[in-house]
Scaffold this motif. Structure first.
Motif, PDB file in Angstrom:
ATOM      1  N   SER A  91       0.851  -1.186   0.000  1.00 50.65           N
ATOM      2  CA  SER A  91       0.000   0.000   0.000  1.00 50.65           C
ATOM      3  C   SER A  91       0.892   1.242   0.000  1.00 50.65           C
ATOM      4  CB  SER A  91      -0.887   0.024   1.250  1.00 50.65           C
ATOM      5  OG  SER A  91      -0.085   0.226   2.407  1.00 50.65           O
TER       6      SER A  91
ATOM      7  N   GLU B  32      -2.622   3.078  -5.833  1.00 51.98           N
ATOM      8  CA  GLU B  32      -4.050   3.259  -5.625  1.00 51.98           C
ATOM      9  C   GLU B  32      -4.605   4.268  -6.638  1.00 51.98           C
ATOM     10  OE1 GLU B  32      -2.015   1.964  -1.866  1.00 51.98           O
ATOM     11  OE2 GLU B  32      -1.575   3.355  -3.470  1.00 51.98           O
ATOM     12  N   ASP B  33      -5.895   4.142  -6.945  1.00 51.47           N
ATOM     13  CA  ASP B  33      -6.535   4.973  -7.971  1.00 51.47           C
ATOM     14  C   ASP B  33      -6.338   6.468  -7.743  1.00 51.47           C
ATOM     15  OD1 ASP B  33      -7.423   2.765  -9.369  1.00 51.47           O
ATOM     16  OD2 ASP B  33      -9.474   2.863  -8.574  1.00 51.47           O
TER      17      ASP B  33
END
Length: 174
Positions: free
Chosen positions: A41, A138-139
């Motif tokens: 992440s 992440e988007d």
């Protein structure tokens, strides 16, 4: 038919914004490479514990722009002589790196760096390593500058890079 280059030069928002301006670049994806944690992440990468660098994958048309031109833009729009730092961003996740996809790219980037070394007072510390795995970020990191051009980080850090790009590489800008 496109080819892919994967480069890291500080915050991926900056690198992505630069390459999105280049003629022949079909797409740019912000992400992570060079680490030892599967599917990291953003928060984990920012901790510096995963070994990943913030990077971009550049899909480009080799009939319009060469791999060497991709390298020229990459090295001209970040400082390849500072270890684990670009501008205000500090940590191994902001290191300068080129993740090559095959032996031809490895040979090209090694020769490019050898030629470029004479232009700097300090040694180039860009890591050159094979791309093992690229993890898209992440988007909300994708097209960050395009979606947030007035955000303070963008105006202070990305706008000057884009100005330099337009001044030095007008022939490459779409």
């Amino acid at each position: 038919m496109t080819e892919t280059a994967t480069v890291a030069g500080g915050c991926f928002w900056c690198t992505e914004a630069v390459f999105e301006e280049i003629e022949g670049v079909e797409s740019v994806t912000s992400g992570y490479a060079g680490g030892h944690v599967e599917d990291p992440s953003y928060e984990a990468v920012c901790s510096g514990e995963t070994g990943h660098a913030e990077c971009v994958q550049v899909e480009y048309d080799p009939d319009v722009i060469s791999y060497e031109d991709v390298l020229t833009v990459h090295f001209a729009t970040h400082n390849p002589t500072t270890r684990d730092r670009e501008g205000p961003d500090v940590g191994s996740q902001y290191r300068s790196a080129v993740f090559y996809h095959d032996d031809a790219q490895r040979e090209a980037v090694e020769a490019f760096v050898d030629d470029l070394e004479a232009e700097y007072d300090d040694p180039i510390v860009t890591e050159i390593e094979p791309l093992e795995t690229f993890y898209p970020a992440e988007d909300y990191h994708q097209d960050y500058y395009e979606n947030n051009p007035d955000q303070a980080y963008c105006t202070v850090n990305i706008d000057p890079k884009l100005s330099k790009l337009n001044d030095q590489f007008r022939e490459l800008v779409a």
